[in-house]
Design an enzyme around this catalytic site. Structure first.
Site, short mmCIF file in Angstrom:
data_model
loop_
_atom_site.label_atom_id
_atom_site.label_comp_id
_atom_site.label_asym_id
_atom_site.label_seq_id
_atom_site.Cartn_x
_atom_site.Cartn_y
_atom_site.Cartn_z
N HIS A 8 -9.37 -3.19 -0.23
CA HIS A 8 -7.94 -3.04 0.07
C HIS A 8 -7.80 -2.17 1.33
CE1 HIS A 8 -6.82 -4.70 -3.81
NE2 HIS A 8 -7.58 -3.81 -4.43
N GLU A 29 -13.20 1.37 -11.20
CA GLU A 29 -12.59 2.58 -10.60
C GLU A 29 -12.91 3.86 -11.37
OE1 GLU A 29 -8.45 1.66 -10.16
OE2 GLU A 29 -8.82 0.09 -8.70
N GLU A 89 -11.38 -7.89 -4.22
CA GLU A 89 -9.90 -7.77 -4.26
C GLU A 89 -9.33 -7.62 -2.85
OE1 GLU A 89 -8.45 -4.75 -6.89
OE2 GLU A 89 -9.92 -5.17 -8.44
N ASP A 113 -7.45 -7.42 0.44
CA ASP A 113 -6.17 -7.68 1.10
C ASP A 113 -6.01 -6.66 2.23
OD1 ASP A 113 -5.43 -5.34 -0.27
OD2 ASP A 113 -4.23 -6.43 -1.75
N ASN A 142 -16.83 -2.10 -10.18
CA ASN A 142 -15.83 -2.48 -9.19
C ASN A 142 -15.00 -1.26 -8.78
OD1 ASN A 142 -14.44 -4.69 -7.80
ND2 ASN A 142 -12.71 -4.30 -9.19
C1 XIL Z 1 -2.91 -4.70 -9.65
C2 XIL Z 1 -2.08 -5.95 -9.88
O1 XIL Z 1 -2.28 -6.85 -8.84
C3 XIL Z 1 -0.63 -5.56 -9.97
O2 XIL Z 1 0.17 -6.69 -10.28
C4 XIL Z 1 -0.43 -4.50 -11.04
O3 XIL Z 1 0.91 -4.09 -11.06
C5 XIL Z 1 -1.34 -3.31 -10.77
O4 XIL Z 1 -2.67 -3.75 -10.66
N1 XIL Z 1 -7.33 -2.53 -8.37
C6 XIL Z 1 -7.56 -3.36 -9.42
C7 XIL Z 1 -6.56 -4.39 -9.78
O5 XIL Z 1 -8.67 -3.33 -9.98
O6 XIL Z 1 -6.59 -4.70 -11.15
C8 XIL Z 1 -5.18 -3.96 -9.38
O7 XIL Z 1 -4.28 -5.03 -9.66
C9 XIL Z 1 -5.16 -3.58 -7.93
C10 XIL Z 1 -6.08 -2.43 -7.66
#
Ligand code: XIL
Length: 655
Positions: free
Chosen positions: A462, A381, A499, A501, A425
């Site tokens: 996401h 990020e 990641e 969802d 990422n």
């Molecule tokens: C998230 C976790 O799932 C949570 O439990 C935590 O509170 C915050 O981070 N991008 C990422 C992940 O790269 O590491 C993040 O994970 C979600 C967004």
């Protein structure tokens, strides 16, 4: 112990009641429940000793869970039953705490360290009422971690399962989240499933695995910000034997769990507490998935809590489990600005010192797991909009090192473990034409062109449908994603969905679920069809252990399994995509190339430029045409049907 009166008259109150099991010796310490995140309260259990009376404000219980700074996951195996005795795992003889009844003149160990917050001390009161410990918010809650109560001179043993139970009731119906965390810094906390609490006492109980030799044991629950009163009673914490592993059989229509399909490796994020504590969760992950990513345990605040302190406890436990069960492990993340330790964020390190810190972090983590973790998110990020321009995000890494921090990170990571695949990422970079996605592509292409070792791009994935049903910003254009995958293929960079969802704005309904199902199916199909996409990780198994509600309070229901760990329609939708293929990636129905039925949006939208040609190798992952692995009669059939099109090649990832 008491029978709850329905006439609890305390009406206006708190968000959270926290019960802390905490050794007396720790009371002078400053470790809060938020551990190292820096966002939780910093104070430990202060509070006056002795029973009765509301203690003076001191030592709140901070916690990072809700602020996205520490692991917020649901806990394992929790059940509740109105008026019942504690169920769950069988108790063994030596209860650690048996005096959480609040019946005597002195309510140790709990009451002695009851405390209200230092931040909003006037908002809540604590009292032993009718033989129960009650917290009441007198003003609308401001801070979900406002109240901390109790401690016990109990040290918890490592690698020991504990059964925790207590009864709870409220003045009116409340929805409460229970949260448990054991251990001193670094502290991995987690939420337990939301429970509806009523004026009728119910017993809540669960079992989890403690990993550390904990001098300080903590236990808390939050009651939300809605004014009202919640009372707890009969608190028991006891060591129990490891629970048995339940059997799990996939419900996929093909009879094959995800992990049987070789063309796309499916992974899931897991959080250590629930993952190691919930046998059904573990059984599903082991049966369905090929890879795991730690949701939090490798975040720098947890794994590198002091400048010279590393804590691999949680990740080691996960990695050992993954290895035993044949799952690959993704290292996540190395260089990120979030969930970073205070010593780093508040430090005044210059460029050379920051580089030395970054190198040490990379060396320690990649060295510790050398040869065991095949994929690493090296930088996470790092691109953002600054003054209207998409550029490097302003972070302590970038700002103190400079624009070359990514060059240095990737180059150092390659040296630390030459066999590992290295990723950049990020989120919202999936669609070609999106300004952030285009900027990231430019950055990655530049790295690649200059010979900086980067193997793959991680599309976090996401997405969402808004509470009002709007899909304009939360549902991606699948063709734009396919086009983006294709342009990465052209520059020799693999794509991994890292990641994924799809959260649903509350309230859920059938049309939102349908949008979600289609999203998951279409993204999987796009990955299958792209020649450079062979990894698809979902960010959490289930709605039970979801990071979504605490991070995006208006959203929930993001995952493939529900809060009872039952497969949902989105799991079925993905399974139906896989079901069009043999497990080696060849389509069951050559005429449709494996794309019939499962994913409407993907039909006719094959990958863009760069997708043709026979087996290729990019970024260290080589893919062989499925045709070469197919039976001769099948090849003939394919040829006759004209389906040996490049876009129908399946992949056998060899990385
Ligand atoms: C998230 C976790 O799932 C949570 O439990 C935590 O509170 C915050 O981070 N991008 C990422 C992940 O790269 O590491 C993040 O994970 C979600 C967004």
């Amino acid at each position: 112990m008491v029978v709850i009166s329905s006439a609890l008259r305390l009406t206006a109150f708190s968000s959270i009641v926290a019960l802390c099991l905490w050794p007396a010796s720790a009371s002078a310490q400053s470790a809060g429940m938020g551990g190292t995140s820096g966002n939780g309260g910093a104070a430990g259990p202060g509070g006056a000793a002795g029973g009765g009376g509301v203690p003076s404000s001191s030592g709140g219980t901070g916690s990072g869970g809700a602020d996205g700074q520490s692991g917020g996951t649901a806990a394992a195996g929790m059940s509740s039953s109105a008026g019942a005795a504690a169920g769950g795992a069988p108790a063994v003889s030596s209860n650690l705490v048996t005096n959480g009844t609040f019946d005597g003149a002195s309510y140790e160990p709990w009451w002695g360290y009851a405390t209200t917050t230092t931040e909003n001390p006037a908002d809540q009161t604590l009292a032993v009422t009718n033989g129960q410990l009650c917290a009441t918010m007198t003003a609308a809650g401001k801070n979900v971690w406002d109240v901390g109560i109790g401690l016990s001179p109990v040290a918890l043993k490592p690698n020991q399962y504990y059964h925790i139970s207590f009864s709870v009731s409220a003045d009116a119906n409340h929805t409460i989240k229970f949260k448990t965390g054991f251990g001193a810094d670094p502290y991995t906390d987690y939420f337990i499933k939301t429970v509806a609490v009523t004026p009728t006492a119910q017993t809540v109980d669960y079992t989890y695995l403690n990993l550390r030799d904990d001098a300080m044991a903590q236990f808390q629950f939050q009651i939300g910000k809605t004014p009202g009163t919640v009372c707890v009673d009969n608190i028991v914490i006891e060591p129990v034997p490891a629970p048995a592993t339940p059997s799990y059989t996939t419900t996929a229509p093909s009879g094959h769990p995800f992990k049987d399909y070789k063309m796309v490796k499916m992974g899931t994020a897991v959080d250590t507490p629930i993952f190691l504590s919930n046998p059904l969760h573990n059984a599903i992950v082991a049966a369905e998935f090929s890879m795991v990513t730690p949701a939090n345990s490798m975040k720098m605040n947890l794994i590198h809590p002091g400048v010279d302190t590393y804590d691999f406890t949680d990740t080691d436990a996960l990695a050992a489990w993954a290895q035993t069960n044949g799952l690959e492990f993704r290292g996540h993340p190395l260089v990120w600005h979030t969930q970073a330790p205070n010593w780093l964020t508040s430090g005044t390190f210059d460029r050379d010192q920051m580089i030395a810190i970054m190198y040490d972090h990379i060396d320690k983590l990649m060295g510790h797991y050398k040869g065991r973790f095949p994929y690493w998110d090296v930088v996470n990020e790092a691109i953002d909009q600054v003054n209207g321009t998409w550029t490097y995000r302003s972070t302590f890494w970038h700002d103190r090192i400079g624009d070359d921090f990514m060059d240095l990170a990737f180059t150092h990571a390659r040296a630390a473990d030459p066999a590992a695949k290295l990723l950049y990422n990020d989120y919202n970079i999936e669609q070609k034409g999106n300004p952030k996605a285009d900027k990231v592509f430019e950055v990655v292409k530049d790295l690649k062109t200059r010979g900086i070792p980067i193997d793959a791009i991680g599309f976090q994935g996401h997405y969402y449908v808004e509470p009002n049903g709007n899909t304009s910003s939360g549902v991606p254009n699948m063709q734009a994603i396919r086009d983006n995958m294709a342009r990465y293929a052209e520059i020799g960079v693999d794509v991994q969905i890292t990641e994924c969802d799809f959260r649903i704005g509350k309230p859920n309904d059938a049309s939102k679920t349908e949008i979600q199902n289609k999203f998951y199916a279409d993204l999987l199909q796009a990955c299958i069809d792209a020649k450079n996409c062979s990894h698809f990780t979902v960010w959490g198994l289930s709605d039970l252990d979801s990071w979504v509600p605490s991070t995006f309070p208006e959203y929930d229901y993001a995952h493939l399994f529900d809060s009872q760990l039952k497969p949902k329609a989105d799991y079925l939708a993905m399974s139906q995509v896989f079901a069009q293929y043999n497990t080696d990636g060849t389509p069951l129905n050559p005429a449709t190339g494996g794309m019939a039925g499962g994913s409407s949006a993907s039909a006719g939208s094959g990958p863009g430029p760069g997708s043709s040609g026979s087996g290729s190798s990019s970024g260290g992952c080589s893919f062989a045409s499925r045709a070469s692995d197919s039976a001769p009669w099948l090849l003939t059939a394919f040829a006759m049907l004209g389906v040996l099109r490049s876009r129908r090649r399946s992949k056998h990832a060899r990385c």
